[in-house]
Design an enzyme around this catalytic site. Structure first.
Site, mmCIF file in Angstrom:
data_model
loop_
_atom_site.group_PDB
_atom_site.id
_atom_site.type_symbol
_atom_site.label_atom_id
_atom_site.label_comp_id
_atom_site.label_asym_id
_atom_site.label_seq_id
_atom_site.Cartn_x
_atom_site.Cartn_y
_atom_site.Cartn_z
ATOM 1 N N ASP A 96 36.578 42.856 38.727
ATOM 2 C CA ASP A 96 36.727 43.693 39.803
ATOM 3 C C ASP A 96 36.599 45.189 39.436
ATOM 4 O O ASP A 96 37.243 45.498 38.602
ATOM 5 C CB ASP A 96 37.844 43.850 40.888
ATOM 6 C CG ASP A 96 37.644 44.838 42.174
ATOM 7 O OD1 ASP A 96 36.955 44.348 43.143
ATOM 8 O OD2 ASP A 96 38.207 45.577 42.104
ATOM 9 N N GLU B 118 32.058 44.677 45.000
ATOM 10 C CA GLU B 118 31.911 45.035 43.492
ATOM 11 C C GLU B 118 32.818 44.336 42.589
ATOM 12 O O GLU B 118 33.083 44.310 41.667
ATOM 13 C CB GLU B 118 32.812 46.472 43.427
ATOM 14 C CG GLU B 118 34.366 46.369 43.639
ATOM 15 C CD GLU B 118 34.709 46.639 45.118
ATOM 16 O OE1 GLU B 118 35.853 46.886 45.350
ATOM 17 O OE2 GLU B 118 33.676 46.530 46.073
#
Length: 401
Positions: free
Chosen positions: A263, A307
């Site tokens: 992430d 993301e």
């Protein structure tokens, strides 16, 4: 060459090739006939003394036909025939010249046959053969009939005068020439129709095949697009699930697997500060880096969503940890400015890793959930790092961490 012109040429080419094959067949037949008749004439067995004067002429004509047929068989071979738009007319003329030459020689023989025997059987037979074998426009064959038939009829009157004897010649010719012309016309018409339908069918089959191939390519491209993330060009979540299924089918015995959830740190702050266009650019750069690392270590990486990325590796736990270290370092080395980060002034990532020995497909899903939990702990521990969890399965779906 336009499509209609191409089809017209293909039809014309097929007709010429058919006539060339027919010419070889006629040549073989006439060569055999010429050889037999020449031997018979040479022996003078069937001729009275008064008729033997014409034997040398007979033999000369048949020998000429014999060598003409040999020349045809030698020089007109299927392997040597390469018909193009440049030379097709040459082959068409060759067929017509051969027919005219044979018919003129047969006419010469028939004139003598009329004079000595009061019949023109050879002429009539050859005419029917030519009209049956060769598919030519009537205008091309009619001139040789107009040249040869009057010569034979004229010789009939000169030899027997106005008597019943000339009926032996005139009656068969008056019947067979019109029949031959009708056969010639129908042969050309029917063969051209068949050839045209054959060419058009081939064209349609080629078009259908091309369309099928194009459709297959398009379908393949669409299938690939359905499994690709449009922004990063990485495999998407659907492709990742397919990869899990593929691995699940290979779980005939325990296998080692590492799942990494990756992430981008403080990505929402990055988007709010730099804008979504710059945010997308960061996702693309990180995705490209992860793709290089995955290829290097023969791992599988996909965009999980937003993301987040996910990577699957079948390396051992000790080897998987250096991969996490490398991902963290390489992302930092990109030195993408991130002024809103609470860690450093560059873009970083956090990684949650789950390592396990798997025996069931359900273990894969559990591994992904555990990797997601590990990612949460990595973020709690200050981000820009990785957190590892080991999953031990009891042979069922239950796991101890």
């Amino acid at each position: 060459m336009k499509n209609q012109e191409k089809i017209a040429f293909s039809i014309r080419k097929e007709m010429v090739q058919s006539n060339l094959k027919g010419m070889r067949t006629v040549a073989w037949s006439l060569m055999y006939v010429s050889a037999i008749i020449s031997l018979i004439h040479y022996g003078e067995v069937f001729f009275v003394k008064a008729e033997r004067a014409m034997v040398p002429v007979y033999i000369a004509i048949h020998i000429a036909m014999f060598y003409i047929d040999i020349a045809v068989l030698l020089f007109v071979r299927e392997k040597r025939i390469h018909i193009t738009s440049v030379n097709i007319q040459k082959y068409e003329h060759l067929v017509v010249i051969y027919i005219y030459t044979i018919m003129l020689l047969i006419t010469a023989i028939s004139v003598m046959d009329v004079y000595f025997f009061h019949h023109a059987a050879l002429y009539e037979v050859i005419l029917i053969i030519i009209c049956t074998v060769f598919a030519l426009p009537l205008r091309k064959i009619s001139w040789i009939i107009l040249l040869s038939a009057p010569a034979i009829i004229a010789s009939t009157y000169l030899s027997v005068g106005m008597s019943s004897e000339n009926i032996k010649v005139i009656l068969p010719m008056s019947l067979l020439i019109p029949i031959g012309i009708i056969i010639q016309y129908q042969t050309y018409k029917v063969r051209k129709q068949i050839t045209t339908q054959h060419i058009l069918l081939d064209e349609e089959m080629i078009k259908t095949k091309q369309l099928s191939e194009l459709l297959a390519v398009k379908n393949k491209a669409l299938a690939e697009q359905a499994l690709k993330d449009p922004l990063t060009n990485l495999p998407n979540r659907r492709a990742f699930n397919q990869q899990l299924t593929k691995i699940g089918h290979q779980l005939h015995q325990p296998q080692t697997l590492t799942v990494m959830m990756i992430d981008i740190d403080y990505f929402k702050k990055f988007n709010d500060y730099y804008g979504h266009i710059q945010g997308d650019a960061v996702i693309v750069k990180v995705a490209s880096l992860l793709a290089e690392i995955a290829e290097k270590y023969q791992a599988f990486v996909a965009r999980w969503g937003g993301e987040e990325f996910i990577m699957i590796s079948q390396h051992t736990e000790k080897f998987a940890e250096p991969i996490c270290e490398e991902i963290l370092k390489e992302v930092r080395d990109l030195k993408i400015p991130h002024r809103q980060s609470d860690i450093v002034q560059y873009v970083t990532v956090s990684i949650g890793m789950c390592h396990a020995n798997l025996t069931m497909y359900e273990h894969l899903q559990t591994c992904c959930d555990i990797a997601d939990q590990a990612l949460y702990l990595a973020k709690q521990n200050g981000r820009n790092n990785y957190f590892r969890k080991m999953a031990i399965f009891d042979g069922k779906e239950n796991a101890s961490i």
